[in-house]
Design an enzyme around this catalytic site. Structure first.
Site, PDB file in Angstrom:
ATOM      1  N   GLU A  23       0.829  -1.213   0.000  1.00 59.93           N
ATOM      2  CA  GLU A  23       0.000   0.000   0.000  1.00 59.93           C
ATOM      3  C   GLU A  23       0.864   1.264   0.000  1.00 59.93           C
ATOM      4  OE1 GLU A  23      -2.929  -0.236   3.122  1.00 59.93           O
ATOM      5  OE2 GLU A  23      -4.021  -1.867   2.141  1.00 59.93           O
ATOM      6  N   GLU A  49      -5.854  -8.652  -0.458  1.00 59.37           N
ATOM      7  CA  GLU A  49      -6.493  -8.731   0.856  1.00 59.37           C
ATOM      8  C   GLU A  49      -7.981  -8.470   0.707  1.00 59.37           C
ATOM      9  OE1 GLU A  49      -2.930  -6.697   3.622  1.00 59.37           O
ATOM     10  OE2 GLU A  49      -4.989  -5.975   3.743  1.00 59.37           O
TER      11      GLU A  49
END
Length: 463
Positions: A117, A265
């Site tokens: 991220e 995820e």
């Protein structure tokens, strides 16, 4: 010649199918001080029929333990290593030697994920990292290619916040400050290497931010609510498909129509704070069971914008992780308790009929709580840890703990437990709008029971 061509075509298709297995993966996070050993964890995941395991590093013990198994593995380059790898071919080669070649092919490493991220962080140092991300990915790929390794894809997991617009899906576009300078080069790399756009995608977050206007049935794949994108005309039966397709449309706006998606995820929290609506076992089990059924369907379902495509998916996460910081949900995404026992039954193969599962505990927090909430010291904490947390809460401004001064309304009783509870509640009430949480490294909890006493009124948050 024709037979040879047909054979090669069929072989190519078989390799593609093998490469894009629909087996469900699990994120193996380890931010807990009470988790089973790596050996026990690998055995647990094998017993769960996990098809893939995603690590947040390249832990040597775990990679050795996975040797000889048929589990596909995703390893990660830590954010802190990106700049060095981007600037040095030698550093990239050394990383590949130490973290891939030392275990491959006996350990079936199939993905190297560069960073985690990275584009979600916005400080000046973080933005330096932004511009080194794709160069680092190129370096890792070049090193793998130099060793004639062709079945390991290089990618990077990105969160939904890389998008400026997500709804309706056809409006999907990347944030303006990263679209041309960062996303375009990244997509060029993914397209050229036939890799995946790895996405951390959680329908829980948009639903919980707007539970009165987004149907919970829609977020949990219930199938009873439908929406049509007014621009594309595409028909949606669940929130996850909308989120995935918004990324697909964003990529198409930059000229990339064939980059495959992978879910790095996804999941649903089993518990959370009072102000975290819908975080419960019933919803978590429902979401993950329906996700698995969707992603393992044969033939593959894909999304409305990309029907029939397999989307490799990793559920977050294996365990409840008690050392994760932030709101209560951060510590409650696990399929398993910290002792390895299942929180609810789950079949990662997608073959178990829904009717075979035991009844789940009824959800009691699917409607947002309305009323006052306080933040107090959690029961059972080590009192020796309270003074530093008390000091922190009171140091943020002069008003937060003014009532605790000698002679003031909340000075007595003179105990660190009492003073810390007041300080926690006052701090949270004052700074919650700026992102403060009722956590204090596990020392605090939310309560709907007013802890005020006598003339001492504890500040509260009104939901």
């Amino acid at each position: 010649m024709l037979i040879s061509t047909v054979f090669l075509t069929l072989l190519s298709l078989c390799l593609t199918v093998a490469e894009i297995s629909s087996k469900i993966g699990i994120n193996y996070g380890r931010e807990g001080d009470n988790l089973p050993s790596p050996y026990q964890s690998i055995e647990i995941m094998k017993s769960m029929n996990a098809g893939r395991i995603k690590l947040y590093n390249s832990d040597p013990e775990i990679l050795e333990l996975l040797s000889g198994t048929k589990i596909h593995v995703a390893i990660m380059v830590p954010n802190g290593d990106i700049i060095q790898i981007a600037s040095s071919r030698t550093a990239a080669e050394q990383w590949v030697q130490n973290n891939v070649l030392a275990y491959y092919p006996d350990t079936m490493i199939r993905f190297v994920l560069v960073g985690n991220e990275v584009l979600s962080y916005n400080s000046d140092p973080d933005q330096t990292l932004w511009h080194n991300l794709v160069p680092a990915m190129r370096r890792i790929k070049s090193s793998l290619s130099a060793h004639d390794i062709k079945n390991i894809k290089v990618g990077t997991p990105l969160a939904m916040d890389v998008l400026q617009s997500t709804f309706p899906p056809s409006s999907g576009m990347f944030r303006s400050e990263i679209s041309d300078t960062l996303m375009a080069p990244l997509l060029k790399f993914l397209n050229g290497t036939k890799s995946f756009f790895f996405l951390d995608v959680y329908p829980y977050f948009p639903w919980s931010a707007n539970p009165m206007n987004i149907s919970l049935d829609f977020a949990l794949f219930g199938g009873n609510v439908n929406q049509i994108d007014p621009s594309s005309g595409l028909f949606y039966t669940n929130l996850l498909d909308q989120m995935l397709d918004s990324v697909i449309f964003a990529m198409e706006k930059l000229g990339y129509t064939k980059i495959r998606l992978a879910i790095a995820e996804t999941g649903w929290p089993t518990a959370g704070d009072i102000d975290q609506v819908g975080a419960n076992i019933y919803n978590a089990a429902t979401y993950n069971r329906n996700l698995i059924r969707k992603m393992t369907a044969k033939p593959a379902l894909g999304t409305p914008a990309r029907p029939g495509r397999v989307i490799p998916s990793f559920i977050f996460s294996l365990y409840e992780e008690n050392q994760k910081i932030g709101p209560g949900t951060e510590r409650h995404w696990g399929l398993l308790h910290a002792n390895g026992a299942p929180i609810y039954d789950i079949d990662l193969t997608g073959k178990r009929p829904v009717s075979d599962y035991k009844p789940l505990p009824l959800a009691e927090n699917n409607v947002p709580y309305k009323g006052k909430v306080w933040c107090v010291v959690a029961s059972g904490v080590n009192l020796m840890n309270l003074p530093s947390a008390l000091t922190y809460a009171c140091s943020q401004d002069n008003q937060t703990c003014e009532a605790l001064n000698p002679g003031k309304k909340c000075y007595e009783p003179i105990s660190v437990f009492w003073h810390a509870s007041y300080a926690f509640s006052s701090y949270w009430a004052k700074f919650r709008s700026r992102g403060a949480t009722c956590y204090f490294n596990g020392l605090a909890r939310q309560t709907t029971v007013n802890p005020s006493r006598g003339h001492c009124n504890f500040p509260s948050v009104t939901l």
